[in-house]
Structure formats: C-alpha cells, structure tokens
Design an enzyme around this catalytic site. Sequence first.
Site, PDB file in Angstrom:
ATOM      1  N   ASP A  13       0.863  -1.170  -0.098  1.00 41.74           N
ATOM      2  CA  ASP A  13      -0.055  -0.083   0.042  1.00 41.74           C
ATOM      3  C   ASP A  13       0.744   1.272   0.104  1.00 41.74           C
ATOM      4  O   ASP A  13       0.491   2.254   0.573  1.00 41.74           O
ATOM      5  CB  ASP A  13      -1.074   0.132   1.326  1.00 41.74           C
ATOM      6  N   GLY A  15       1.502   2.945  -2.737  1.00 41.25           N
ATOM      7  CA  GLY A  15       1.143   3.919  -3.627  1.00 41.25           C
ATOM      8  C   GLY A  15       1.463   3.254  -5.039  1.00 41.25           C
ATOM      9  O   GLY A  15       1.566   4.097  -5.895  1.00 41.25           O
ATOM     10  N   LYS A  16       1.586   2.208  -5.047  1.00 37.49           N
ATOM     11  CA  LYS A  16       2.113   1.548  -6.492  1.00 37.49           C
ATOM     12  C   LYS A  16       1.452   1.800  -7.630  1.00 37.49           C
ATOM     13  O   LYS A  16       1.860   2.273  -8.525  1.00 37.49           O
ATOM     14  CB  LYS A  16       2.323  -0.021  -6.440  1.00 37.49           C
ATOM     15  N   LYS A  18      -0.705   4.351  -7.995  1.00 38.31           N
ATOM     16  CA  LYS A  18      -0.753   5.761  -8.370  1.00 38.31           C
ATOM     17  C   LYS A  18       0.788   5.976  -9.258  1.00 38.31           C
ATOM     18  O   LYS A  18       0.546   6.679 -10.489  1.00 38.31           O
ATOM     19  CB  LYS A  18      -0.536   6.722  -7.158  1.00 38.31           C
ATOM     20  N   ALA A  39      -3.922  -7.984  -3.679  1.00 39.49           N
ATOM     21  CA  ALA A  39      -3.586  -6.434  -3.821  1.00 39.49           C
ATOM     22  C   ALA A  39      -4.805  -5.472  -4.110  1.00 39.49           C
ATOM     23  O   ALA A  39      -5.773  -5.808  -4.755  1.00 39.49           O
ATOM     24  CB  ALA A  39      -2.743  -6.594  -5.193  1.00 39.49           C
ATOM     25  N   GLY A  40      -4.521  -4.274  -3.641  1.00 40.50           N
ATOM     26  CA  GLY A  40      -5.667  -3.313  -4.159  1.00 40.50           C
ATOM     27  C   GLY A  40      -4.762  -2.118  -4.633  1.00 40.50           C
ATOM     28  O   GLY A  40      -4.094  -1.240  -3.610  1.00 40.50           O
ATOM     29  N   HIS A  41      -4.513  -1.660  -5.686  1.00 44.16           N
ATOM     30  CA  HIS A  41      -3.907  -0.480  -6.256  1.00 44.16           C
ATOM     31  C   HIS A  41      -4.838   0.617  -6.747  1.00 44.16           C
ATOM     32  O   HIS A  41      -5.642   0.432  -7.722  1.00 44.16           O
ATOM     33  CB  HIS A  41      -2.921  -1.176  -7.433  1.00 44.16           C
ATOM     34  N   GLN A 220       1.934  -5.994  -3.114  1.00 42.87           N
ATOM     35  CA  GLN A 220       2.587  -6.117  -2.101  1.00 42.87           C
ATOM     36  C   GLN A 220       3.701  -5.175  -1.641  1.00 42.87           C
ATOM     37  O   GLN A 220       3.866  -4.126  -2.271  1.00 42.87           O
ATOM     38  CB  GLN A 220       2.740  -7.604  -1.666  1.00 42.87           C
ATOM     39  N   THR A 235       3.137 -12.639   2.728  1.00 43.97           N
ATOM     40  CA  THR A 235       2.339 -13.132   1.565  1.00 43.97           C
ATOM     41  C   THR A 235       3.317 -14.514   0.938  1.00 43.97           C
ATOM     42  O   THR A 235       4.202 -14.711   1.417  1.00 43.97           O
ATOM     43  CB  THR A 235       1.903 -12.015   0.429  1.00 43.97           C
TER      44      THR A 235
HETATM   45  P1  GDP Z   1      -0.885   0.302  -3.344  1.00 47.51           P
HETATM   46  O1  GDP Z   1      -1.414  -0.928  -2.988  1.00 47.51           O
HETATM   47  O2  GDP Z   1       0.520   0.323  -3.321  1.00 47.51           O
HETATM   48  O3  GDP Z   1      -1.053   0.683  -4.966  1.00 47.51           O
HETATM   49  O4  GDP Z   1      -1.415   1.414  -2.639  1.00 47.51           O
HETATM   50  P2  GDP Z   1      -3.067   1.625  -2.243  1.00 47.51           P
HETATM   51  O5  GDP Z   1      -3.614   2.080  -3.296  1.00 47.51           O
HETATM   52  O6  GDP Z   1      -3.416   0.356  -1.413  1.00 47.51           O
HETATM   53  O7  GDP Z   1      -2.890   2.645  -0.937  1.00 47.51           O
HETATM   54  C1  GDP Z   1      -2.444   4.000  -1.591  1.00 47.51           C
HETATM   55  C2  GDP Z   1      -3.502   5.010  -0.963  1.00 47.51           C
HETATM   56  O8  GDP Z   1      -2.831   6.232  -0.769  1.00 47.51           O
HETATM   57  C3  GDP Z   1      -4.452   5.050  -2.053  1.00 47.51           C
HETATM   58  O9  GDP Z   1      -5.558   5.625  -1.373  1.00 47.51           O
HETATM   59  C4  GDP Z   1      -3.900   6.164  -2.963  1.00 47.51           C
HETATM   60  O10 GDP Z   1      -5.054   6.896  -3.622  1.00 47.51           O
HETATM   61  C5  GDP Z   1      -3.362   7.269  -1.878  1.00 47.51           C
HETATM   62  N1  GDP Z   1      -2.135   7.935  -2.215  1.00 47.51           N
HETATM   63  C6  GDP Z   1      -1.144   7.682  -3.156  1.00 47.51           C
HETATM   64  N2  GDP Z   1      -0.222   8.666  -3.282  1.00 47.51           N
HETATM   65  C7  GDP Z   1      -0.405   9.423  -2.571  1.00 47.51           C
HETATM   66  C8  GDP Z   1       0.004  10.666  -2.168  1.00 47.51           C
HETATM   67  O11 GDP Z   1       1.104  10.792  -2.245  1.00 47.51           O
HETATM   68  N3  GDP Z   1      -0.484  11.377  -0.908  1.00 47.51           N
HETATM   69  C9  GDP Z   1      -1.726  11.119  -0.594  1.00 47.51           C
HETATM   70  N4  GDP Z   1      -2.453  11.651   0.329  1.00 47.51           N
HETATM   71  N5  GDP Z   1      -2.475   9.927  -0.898  1.00 47.51           N
HETATM   72  C10 GDP Z   1      -1.782   9.058  -1.659  1.00 47.51           C
HETATM   73  P1  IMO Z   2      -0.922  -4.195  -2.268  1.00 45.84           P
HETATM   74  O1  IMO Z   2      -0.391  -4.815  -3.684  1.00 45.84           O
HETATM   75  C1  IMO Z   2      -1.051  -4.570   2.101  1.00 45.84           C
HETATM   76  C2  IMO Z   2      -1.096  -8.573   3.623  1.00 45.84           C
HETATM   77  C3  IMO Z   2      -2.149  -9.091   4.248  1.00 45.84           C
HETATM   78  C4  IMO Z   2      -1.562 -10.137   5.281  1.00 45.84           C
HETATM   79  C5  IMO Z   2      -0.448 -10.620   4.494  1.00 45.84           C
HETATM   80  C6  IMO Z   2      -0.937 -12.040   3.972  1.00 45.84           C
HETATM   81  O2  IMO Z   2      -2.199  -3.611  -2.397  1.00 45.84           O
HETATM   82  O3  IMO Z   2       0.231  -3.498  -1.655  1.00 45.84           O
HETATM   83  P2  IMO Z   2      -2.324 -12.558   1.900  1.00 45.84           P
HETATM   84  O4  IMO Z   2      -3.675 -12.319   1.497  1.00 45.84           O
HETATM   85  O5  IMO Z   2      -1.437 -12.439   0.882  1.00 45.84           O
HETATM   86  O6  IMO Z   2      -2.594 -14.232   2.454  1.00 45.84           O
HETATM   87  O7  IMO Z   2      -1.992 -11.816   3.133  1.00 45.84           O
HETATM   88  O8  IMO Z   2      -0.165  -9.807   3.504  1.00 45.84           O
HETATM   89  N1  IMO Z   2      -0.951  -8.134   2.208  1.00 45.84           N
HETATM   90  C7  IMO Z   2      -1.108  -6.769   1.998  1.00 45.84           C
HETATM   91  N2  IMO Z   2      -1.024  -5.899   2.851  1.00 45.84           N
HETATM   92  N3  IMO Z   2      -0.939  -4.521   0.741  1.00 45.84           N
HETATM   93  C8  IMO Z   2      -1.206  -5.449  -0.138  1.00 45.84           C
HETATM   94  O9  IMO Z   2      -1.206  -5.396  -1.447  1.00 45.84           O
HETATM   95  C9  IMO Z   2      -1.339  -7.021   0.667  1.00 45.84           C
HETATM   96  N4  IMO Z   2      -1.422  -8.170   0.029  1.00 45.84           N
HETATM   97  C10 IMO Z   2      -1.307  -8.768   1.371  1.00 45.84           C
HETATM   98  O10 IMO Z   2      -2.850  -7.934   4.889  1.00 45.84           O
HETATM   99  O11 IMO Z   2      -0.966  -9.221   6.369  1.00 45.84           O
HETATM  100 MG    MG Z   3      -2.992  -1.691  -2.014  1.00 43.93          MG
END
Ligand code: GDP
Ligand code: IMO
Ligand code: MG
Length: 419
Positions: A13, A15-16, A18, A39-41, A220, A235
């Site tokens: 998480d 911010g990959k 973005k 994953a949730g991007h 991740q 993971t």
């Molecule tokens: P990812 O899994 O690495 O793609 O990251 P996530 O999407 O799970 O979480 C990143 C969160 O931070 C999302 O809600 C993005 O919209 C937000 N985000 C990304 N870059 C920035 C930043 O520079 N500033 C702020 N405030 N939010 C950001």
């Molecule tokens: P992105 O790509 C943050 C964490 C879970 C748990 C552990 C194992 O959005 O950054 P799993 O479902 O793989 O068996 O979970 O890894 N986890 C993540 N935490 N961002 C993720 O993906 C994750 N994918 C798995 O919360 O602790």
């Molecule tokens: Mg994420």
Amino acid sequence: MKADVVLGLQWGDEGKGKIVDFLTPDYYMVARFQGGPNAGHSLEFNDKKIVLHTVPSGIFRENTLNLIGNGVVIDPVVLMNEIATIEAMGVDVKSNLIISKRAHLILPTHKIMDAASEASKGKTRIGSTLKGIGPAYMDKTGRNGLRIGDLLSDTFSERYNALKNKHLHILKQFDFEYELEESEWFKAIERIKTLRLADSEYEINNLLNSHKRILCEGAQGSLLDIDFGTYPYVTSSTTICSGACTGLGIAPGRIGEVFGIFKAYCTRVGGGAFPTELNDETGEKLRQTGREFGATTGRPRRTGWLDLPALKYSIMVNGVTQLIMMKADVLDDFDKIRIAVAYKINGKIYETIPYDMNHTDIEIIYKDFEGWKTKISDCKSYKKLPAAFKNYVDFIETATGCSLKAISVGPNRDETIVR
Ligand code: GDP
Ligand code: IMO
Ligand code: MG
C-alpha cells in the site's frame, strides 16, 4: 532494451498503483509479475478513483499494453468483475490486456482453505486478505495447480474436479463450515477464454528485442516477501525485484531501473512485526490524514514512523536504483516528525534488521525532524518545497545512499513532483 520495475519497499500500500499510472505514458507495456487479488492498487484521475486488484495499473492509458504475468494468481470472478468495471469507464480492455497462460488459477476451494487455515491459527493468524492466495501458491509449488492455459484443455473439468476433491478432503481436517460457490467461477472462466491468452514470456522478450519499454508492476511490499519479509507474517509470493524475472520470464541482466517506492511513514495491515508502530493519537492522526484503510478489505491500517533499518534492507535485497517517496503531504501538519535510524536489541545498537523481527524486543532509536507545516501539494517544483522538507529528504537520501526520483504529494496523477 531493459525492463524497469516498480515495487513497494514496506508492507504494501505504498502507492504503487498511483506511480505506475503516472509513469505509464513512458512505457509500451505494463506487466504485473506476482500476487493476485490480495492487492488493491488505487488510481485517481479526472475526479475518479478506482482500485485495481489483478489488472495492471497501466490500463487507463491509451495505447498501453497490459500483461498479467505467469507469476500472478488469478481469481476469475475477481478479474472479470474488475474488467467489467473498467470497460464501463470506456476502456477497451480486450485489446489492451494479455494474460499469461502460465498464470495459476485460484479455485473457489482455495479461498475456503485460506479461511479455514486462518481460523485454525487463532491469535497467530496472518491477517490474510482471504482471497485464496496462500493455498493457490501452495498448489503451484506443490505441482498440483491449474493454469490459465489449462482452461483450453479438453481434460480441464476432470483436473478441476480432482483438485477440488483433494481440497475437500483436506478441509475435513478443519472444524470449519463453508459454502462452495462454483457457478460464478465457471461463468467467469468461460469469459476468460475470450481474452488474449498468450505465451507471454515470448511476447515480453520480443518487445524488449524490438526496443519497446516495459514497466514491471509489483504487488504487496518487500517486507511481505515470502523469503525476506517478516515470516510467517508475509504473503506467498516473491515480491522483491527478482520476482519480476521469474514472474514474467525476463532474464536478470535485462532488468533496468528499479524504482523502490515508500511512504514517508509506515503502515501495515494484518499481523506481524511493526517496530515503529504508534498505538496513540499520533498513529490515529496518520491513519485519518493518510486515509489508511485497506483498498481490498477496508481494514484500518496500522501506522507508524518511517523505519530506516527496514527501508535500507529492502533497498538492498531489491537493488533499488531510484527511490520514490509517497504520501509526503500526509505529514504536512505534524510539529515533529520522527525517523527510526537504528534498533537497540539487548543493549546493542543495530542498523540492520534481526532474523525474527516478530519475536525480538526492539527499542527504537529515533532522529527527530521539525515539521514543515506547509501544504506541499501547492509546491509545483522541488525548488519550491520548504527547507524543513528538503532537510528530511536529504537525510533519507544520505542514509540510504539512493536518490529520490520523485515525490508524491497527493493521490491524484498530477500531484507528483519529479526531480
Ligand atoms: P498500492 O497498493 O501500493 O497501490 O497502494 P494503495 O492504493 O493500497 O494505497 C495507497 C493510498 O494512498 C490510496 O488511497 C492512494 O489513492 C493514496 N495515495 C497515493 N499516493 C498518495 C500521496 O502522495 N498522497 C496522499 N495523500 N495519498 C496518496
Ligand atoms: P498491495 O499490492 C498490504 C498482507 C495481508 C496479510 C498478509 C498475507 O495493495 O500493496 P495474503 O492475502 O497474501 O495471504 O495476506 O499480507 N497483504 C497486503 N498488505 N497491501 C497488499 O497489497 C497486501 N497483500 C497482502 O494483510 O497481512
Ligand atoms: Mg494496496
């Protein structure tokens, strides 16, 4: 031509999504190399926010090919729902998406096994997203898995039933009630068969041979890596840079820039070590200001200060060539900002991380910085950033020996300062 890689240096998480979306205009193809619907991007542009789970984050840029690589595990239902959402936004997904025939399938029973395994662990549960990731990779490495290419085989049904029955047999050992939902899954695999299924290792190497630029997208983070993460709270895939080689079929010598991305602080979802975690008002302020709630599960993320020993470890195992700092704007309103510079364990000081972070008593040695108390998203160039902020950045660059290519100051595509 060499392929560049974007990957997370913390616990996910970062911010990959973005950053991949931001960098995509420079690339011909974006390729996801591991993980799955855990994953949730998140991407934000034109007042829209979207969360991608399996589809690469280059999908919203016209004329960019997107590849789901062999290292990814695919839940057909999640993938087809995701494609439907993206198509509803006017994107021609079918033309721009390729799926490796070697990518493994997540079966409905994999999800049940994930849940049963977590339930049986009680307090020591991993905190899995329960998307079936662990069991699917277990079948892959156990040489029992089913792959996307198998969908085209005449014997698919038999093989599916054999694997399902094996799973149901294992599930008998758990005191766990479940419902097997297969009908959506079978509908989804029929739709997957209409997509571009490919021997993608050939496609990707042919593109590199013809000097096309490729960006590999990690999921991740490095501290969740199956080998180098905080095992067993990790993971089940190789999240570090070498995962781009095995997850796409790219030779190590063909990896170019490695963009390591990290938040200006730390977060983690699920169980496991988090030495700089803040269980206080400051932690809550980070969570609220940074909107730190899981993009896949909605769970509140644990929050804490930036951890340099852990960051340096991730830079080392990935061979990071350029750093990108995310969510720096979240710290805009803090009077004092801290960075963990070392760990004290049994009275000794370390700048490295211990073998078992989960069970080691770690005292953190912090360096404190003055907050910049400025809305940095208003600064459109590096030059305009406040001195206190530059001081923070300089310290990180010197300590890690790595330069910062870009600083993200907001979730939107445009809120990115490139140096
Ligand atoms: P990812 O899994 O690495 O793609 O990251 P996530 O999407 O799970 O979480 C990143 C969160 O931070 C999302 O809600 C993005 O919209 C937000 N985000 C990304 N870059 C920035 C930043 O520079 N500033 C702020 N405030 N939010 C950001
Ligand atoms: P992105 O790509 C943050 C964490 C879970 C748990 C552990 C194992 O959005 O950054 P799993 O479902 O793989 O068996 O979970 O890894 N986890 C993540 N935490 N961002 C993720 O993906 C994750 N994918 C798995 O919360 O602790
Ligand atoms: Mg994420």
